[in-house]
Motif scaffolding. Structure first.
Motif, mmCIF file in Angstrom:
data_model
loop_
_atom_site.group_PDB
_atom_site.id
_atom_site.type_symbol
_atom_site.label_atom_id
_atom_site.label_comp_id
_atom_site.label_asym_id
_atom_site.label_seq_id
_atom_site.Cartn_x
_atom_site.Cartn_y
_atom_site.Cartn_z
ATOM 1 N N ALA A 20 -9.193 -5.855 1.259
ATOM 2 C CA ALA A 20 -8.475 -5.640 -0.002
ATOM 3 C C ALA A 20 -7.096 -6.286 0.045
ATOM 4 O O ALA A 20 -6.664 -6.928 -0.918
ATOM 5 N N TRP A 21 -6.396 -6.122 1.163
ATOM 6 C CA TRP A 21 -5.066 -6.712 1.316
ATOM 7 C C TRP A 21 -5.138 -8.241 1.270
ATOM 8 O O TRP A 21 -4.342 -8.886 0.584
ATOM 9 N N MET A 22 -6.115 -8.813 1.967
ATOM 10 C CA MET A 22 -6.281 -10.267 1.966
ATOM 11 C C MET A 22 -6.653 -10.780 0.571
ATOM 12 O O MET A 22 -6.158 -11.817 0.126
ATOM 13 N N PHE A 23 -7.493 -10.036 -0.133
ATOM 14 C CA PHE A 23 -7.878 -10.398 -1.502
ATOM 15 C C PHE A 23 -6.654 -10.350 -2.425
ATOM 16 O O PHE A 23 -6.449 -11.250 -3.243
ATOM 17 N N ALA A 24 -5.851 -9.313 -2.287
ATOM 18 C CA ALA A 24 -4.642 -9.194 -3.107
ATOM 19 C C ALA A 24 -3.702 -10.375 -2.878
ATOM 20 O O ALA A 24 -3.163 -10.945 -3.835
ATOM 21 N N LYS A 25 -3.515 -10.748 -1.635
ATOM 22 C CA LYS A 25 -2.661 -11.899 -1.328
ATOM 23 C C LYS A 25 -3.217 -13.176 -1.949
ATOM 24 O O LYS A 25 -2.476 -13.985 -2.511
#
Length: 125
Positions: A20-25
């Motif tokens: 999720a964090w990587m997708f948000a970035k």
């Protein structure tokens, strides 16, 4: 496009929160916007200010806070799921002891529903 992200996996132990964090970035790099990130079920552990990973491990709590501050994104955690798992903010603290990082907000499922209605896309991890 405007996105709402729902995270259901814990900070450590599964890939959900890191994905999720990587997708948000990636969304932000592609010039999309994120209105809200909602942490539900075991994902409330992403707000734990007492998490202390080893120096050679990724500090996901710190990364969520950084992402939020740099991009003015709300980090909401489900109050019911948090309290059920021993996550307490300063408002609900006993004897001044709490473990929810100040960058995360307690909220209910109503804020998730609002985000889902007002954003173009909702993605769950």
């Amino acid at each position: 496009m405007r996105y709402a992200i729902v995270v259901t996996g814990p900070a450590y132990g599964t890939q959900n929160a890191t994905s999720a964090w990587m997708f948000a970035k990636a969304l932000l790099e592609a010039k999309h916007s994120i209105d809200s990130i909602f942490f539900y079920q075991d994902a409330v552990s992403n707000a734990n200010s007492l998490t202390s990973p080893a120096s050679d491990e990724h500090d996901l709590v710190k990364e969520w806070v950084k992402l939020s501050k740099e991009n003015k994104i709300e980090l909401n955690i489900c109050v019911s799921a948090a309290l059920r798992r021993g996550m307490v903010d300063s408002e609900h603290a006993c004897e001044g002891m709490y473990n929810v990082h100040s960058s995360f907000n307690f909220s209910g499922l109503g804020s998730l529903a609002k985000a889902m209605l007002t954003c173009d896309r909702t993605v769950q991890f």
